[in-house]
Write an enzyme that holds these catalytic residues in place. Structure first.
Site, PDB file in Angstrom:
ATOM      1  N   GLY A  14       0.782  -1.026  -0.105  1.00  0.00           N
ATOM      2  CA  GLY A  14      -0.191   0.061   0.074  1.00  0.00           C
ATOM      3  C   GLY A  14       0.955   1.412  -0.169  1.00  0.00           C
ATOM      4  O   GLY A  14       1.910   1.495   0.489  1.00  0.00           O
ATOM      5  N   ARG A  75       1.112  -4.899  -6.080  1.00  0.00           N
ATOM      6  CA  ARG A  75       1.147  -6.319  -5.159  1.00  0.00           C
ATOM      7  C   ARG A  75       1.503  -7.302  -6.317  1.00  0.00           C
ATOM      8  O   ARG A  75       1.090  -7.360  -7.491  1.00  0.00           O
ATOM      9  CB  ARG A  75      -0.159  -6.641  -4.832  1.00  0.00           C
ATOM     10  CG  ARG A  75      -0.647  -5.638  -3.754  1.00  0.00           C
ATOM     11  CD  ARG A  75      -1.478  -5.897  -2.531  1.00  0.00           C
ATOM     12  NE  ARG A  75      -1.149  -4.996  -1.339  1.00  0.00           N
ATOM     13  CZ  ARG A  75      -1.817  -3.910  -1.036  1.00  0.00           C
ATOM     14  NH1 ARG A  75      -2.715  -3.287  -1.827  1.00  0.00           N
ATOM     15  NH2 ARG A  75      -1.662  -3.265  -0.098  1.00  0.00           N
ATOM     16  N   ASP A 106       4.496  -4.466   6.197  1.00  0.00           N
ATOM     17  CA  ASP A 106       4.686  -5.929   6.735  1.00  0.00           C
ATOM     18  C   ASP A 106       4.899  -7.292   5.544  1.00  0.00           C
ATOM     19  O   ASP A 106       5.718  -7.755   5.639  1.00  0.00           O
ATOM     20  CB  ASP A 106       3.392  -6.213   7.944  1.00  0.00           C
ATOM     21  CG  ASP A 106       3.351  -7.479   8.167  1.00  0.00           C
ATOM     22  OD1 ASP A 106       4.202  -7.850   9.241  1.00  0.00           O
ATOM     23  OD2 ASP A 106       2.492  -8.368   7.940  1.00  0.00           O
ATOM     24  N   THR A 129       3.885   2.890   5.544  1.00  0.00           N
ATOM     25  CA  THR A 129       2.465   2.277   5.639  1.00  0.00           C
ATOM     26  C   THR A 129       1.539   3.345   6.639  1.00  0.00           C
ATOM     27  O   THR A 129       2.186   3.808   7.645  1.00  0.00           O
ATOM     28  CB  THR A 129       2.268   1.001   6.182  1.00  0.00           C
ATOM     29  OG1 THR A 129       0.767   0.887   6.692  1.00  0.00           O
ATOM     30  CG2 THR A 129       3.109   0.715   7.307  1.00  0.00           C
ATOM     31  N   ASP A 131      -0.829   2.847   8.407  1.00  0.00           N
ATOM     32  CA  ASP A 131      -1.330   2.123   9.547  1.00  0.00           C
ATOM     33  C   ASP A 131      -0.529   2.289  10.727  1.00  0.00           C
ATOM     34  O   ASP A 131      -1.319   1.720  11.747  1.00  0.00           O
ATOM     35  CB  ASP A 131      -1.866   0.706   9.001  1.00  0.00           C
ATOM     36  CG  ASP A 131      -2.682   0.491   8.110  1.00  0.00           C
ATOM     37  OD1 ASP A 131      -3.652   1.475   7.869  1.00  0.00           O
ATOM     38  OD2 ASP A 131      -2.772  -0.347   7.322  1.00  0.00           O
ATOM     39  N   ASP A 133       1.162  -0.202  11.873  1.00  0.00           N
ATOM     40  CA  ASP A 133       1.148  -1.291  12.630  1.00  0.00           C
ATOM     41  C   ASP A 133       2.525  -2.244  12.275  1.00  0.00           C
ATOM     42  O   ASP A 133       2.342  -3.357  12.503  1.00  0.00           O
ATOM     43  CB  ASP A 133      -0.236  -1.880  12.003  1.00  0.00           C
ATOM     44  CG  ASP A 133       0.218  -2.396  10.305  1.00  0.00           C
ATOM     45  OD1 ASP A 133       0.995  -1.644   9.882  1.00  0.00           O
ATOM     46  OD2 ASP A 133      -0.621  -2.997   9.891  1.00  0.00           O
ATOM     47  N   ARG A 175      -7.196  -2.254   8.864  1.00  0.00           N
ATOM     48  CA  ARG A 175      -7.863  -3.332   9.219  1.00  0.00           C
ATOM     49  C   ARG A 175      -7.520  -4.274  10.093  1.00  0.00           C
ATOM     50  O   ARG A 175      -8.301  -4.807  10.589  1.00  0.00           O
ATOM     51  CB  ARG A 175      -7.489  -4.168   7.531  1.00  0.00           C
ATOM     52  CG  ARG A 175      -8.621  -5.287   7.100  1.00  0.00           C
ATOM     53  CD  ARG A 175      -8.190  -5.682   5.560  1.00  0.00           C
ATOM     54  NE  ARG A 175      -8.315  -4.732   4.672  1.00  0.00           N
ATOM     55  CZ  ARG A 175      -9.409  -4.263   4.256  1.00  0.00           C
ATOM     56  NH1 ARG A 175     -10.710  -4.850   4.687  1.00  0.00           N
ATOM     57  NH2 ARG A 175      -9.527  -3.351   3.183  1.00  0.00           N
TER      58      ARG A 175
HETATM   59  P1  ADP Z   1       2.152  -4.088   2.824  1.00  0.00           P
HETATM   60  O1  ADP Z   1       3.942  -4.479   2.321  1.00  0.00           O
HETATM   61  O2  ADP Z   1       1.893  -2.979   2.388  1.00  0.00           O
HETATM   62  O3  ADP Z   1       2.077  -4.945   3.817  1.00  0.00           O
HETATM   63  P2  ADP Z   1       1.242  -6.649   0.941  1.00  0.00           P
HETATM   64  O4  ADP Z   1       0.968  -7.344   2.154  1.00  0.00           O
HETATM   65  O5  ADP Z   1       0.313  -6.463  -0.307  1.00  0.00           O
HETATM   66  O6  ADP Z   1       1.492  -4.822   1.242  1.00  0.00           O
HETATM   67  O7  ADP Z   1       2.577  -7.149   0.490  1.00  0.00           O
HETATM   68  C1  ADP Z   1       3.150  -6.624  -0.592  1.00  0.00           C
HETATM   69  C2  ADP Z   1       3.813  -7.666  -1.652  1.00  0.00           C
HETATM   70  O8  ADP Z   1       5.048  -8.218  -0.781  1.00  0.00           O
HETATM   71  C3  ADP Z   1       3.120  -8.537  -2.130  1.00  0.00           C
HETATM   72  O9  ADP Z   1       2.256  -8.265  -3.278  1.00  0.00           O
HETATM   73  C4  ADP Z   1       3.906  -9.907  -2.349  1.00  0.00           C
HETATM   74  O10 ADP Z   1       4.580  -9.612  -3.414  1.00  0.00           O
HETATM   75  C5  ADP Z   1       4.996  -9.563  -1.200  1.00  0.00           C
HETATM   76  N1  ADP Z   1       4.669 -10.724  -0.271  1.00  0.00           N
HETATM   77  C6  ADP Z   1       3.906 -10.487   0.812  1.00  0.00           C
HETATM   78  N2  ADP Z   1       3.971 -11.688   1.671  1.00  0.00           N
HETATM   79  C7  ADP Z   1       5.023 -12.356   1.068  1.00  0.00           C
HETATM   80  C8  ADP Z   1       5.551 -13.869   1.281  1.00  0.00           C
HETATM   81  N3  ADP Z   1       5.002 -14.336   2.492  1.00  0.00           N
HETATM   82  N4  ADP Z   1       6.366 -14.457   0.663  1.00  0.00           N
HETATM   83  C9  ADP Z   1       6.751 -13.702  -0.536  1.00  0.00           C
HETATM   84  N5  ADP Z   1       6.328 -12.530  -0.918  1.00  0.00           N
HETATM   85  C10 ADP Z   1       5.364 -11.918  -0.082  1.00  0.00           C
END
Ligand code: ADP
Length: 326
Positions: A14, A75, A106, A129, A131, A133, A175
């Protein structure tokens, strides 16, 4: 000091206001040490697709004040697969990139951890982020700006709410975490807040609102963190409306305005500090760590730790909110 030829910078997950300030700081900190800089567009997906472009100092000029991210964010499902990550590694190698700064949340750090367990290129994270968090840092980039956007919006809603004696349910982002709703609630004098960290209880909420009306408080604002348990502001309004017949109930979902806008002074400064600190961490031979800020000092938190632990909301602020909303 470890030597680097070229580092890559990307924003992932995000978007958050202040990411550009972090990109600028990381790029300029590297250039200061004569390290070449490559901007990787569209997060991990861009790493897999080879969306690389050299960043020179002037290219990160005039962005510190802009929301969003000039590198774009995306993503990537492919990065969750070993094959996807292998392709990303091949591209980084081909480009001669020997270190990466990931600005994200995260999920982005989970991806970074996976990658660094499989391949030898070091990654350092910068918490971006709205959030707030992430465990291991008092603040994340974008949180302060989002908070100010919420305050601005809720103040405006309160003007009309008090003119008509309305009960407003205002949904804010978060969330899995109630940081925005909690601080936003204190800063706007919200009559109640509903956050994921406290079990949602309609009976409690109804009692609280009934008491408020009894005290002749005719305008009430409830901040609801978007979330699975409450089902969101519309759902909560639906659940209480039977008990508050005759009251004018309205719902506003603040939505994506919370992500945009020019970053606050606070976010620009921490983004500058953290972006530069991420490059310094690489030079210091650190890897698989997130750069954070605790008690105004830069800290390094292993990805494993920030991913594993959940940051708790400040319980004393919760108590304060309760006391001040009578
Ligand atoms: P944020 O970083 O804001 O928490 P996301 O949760 O959408 O956002 O994670 C961003 C990207 O990180 C995902 O689209 C994916 O490509 C990668 N990612 C997240 N979790 C994993 C994982 N367990 N293994 C590999 N890549 C991951």
């Amino acid at each position: 000091m470890k030597q680097f030829r070229k580092i890559g910078i990307l924003t992932s997950g995000g978007d958050a206001p202040g990411m550009n300030a972090a990109i600028r700081a990381a790029a300029r900190r590297a250039l200061y040490n004569d390290i070449e800089v490559v901007g990787i567009r569209n997060g991990y997906q861009g790493m897999i697709m080879g969306h690389f472009r050299e960043l020179q100092s002037y290219m990160v000029g005039d962005i510190i004040q802009r929301g969003g991210t000039i590198l774009k964010s995306a993503r990537s499902e492919d990065f969750r697969t070993k094959e996807g990550r292998r392709q990303a590694y091949r591209n980084l190698k081909k480009e001669d990139i020997d270190g990466v700064v990931v600005i994200g949340g995260d999920g982005s750090f989970r991806g970074a951890r996976e990658f660094t367990e499989e391949f030898s290129i070091p990654f350092v994270g910068v918490p971006g982020t709205i959030d707030n968090d992430l465990y291991g840092t008092d603040y994340t980039i974008g949180y302060d700006t989002a908070l100010n956007t919420i305050i601005d919006a809720v103040d405006k809603i309160r003007d009309t709410a008090s003119s008509h004696d309305r009960l407003f349910f205002i949904e804010v982002m978060g969330r899995d975490a109630g940081f925005l709703a909690l601080r936003g609630g204190i800063a706007t004098g919200a009559e109640a807040i509903l956050i994921p960290e406290i079990n949602y209880d309609t009976v409690n909420l109804k009692e609280h609102l009934a008491k408020s009306y009894k005290r002749r408080k005719l305008t009430n604002i409830v901040l609801v963190a978007e979330g699975d348990e409450t089902g969101g502001a519309f759902e909560v309004a639906e659940q209480v409306k039977e008990d508050f017949k005759g009251f004018d109930i309205r719902v506003t979902v603040l939505g994506h305005i919370q992500r945009g806008g020019s970053p606050s002074a606070f976010d620009r400064v921490i983004a500058s500090q953290m972006g530069a600190a991420a490059v310094e961490a690489l030079l210091d031979d650190q890897k698989s760590v997130m750069v954070g800020m605790m008690n105004r000092e830069i800290v390094h938190v292993p990805f494993n730790k920030t991913i594993k632990h959940q940051k708790d909301v400040n319980r004393s602020l919760l108590d304060l909110q309760e006391i001040l909303s009578i």
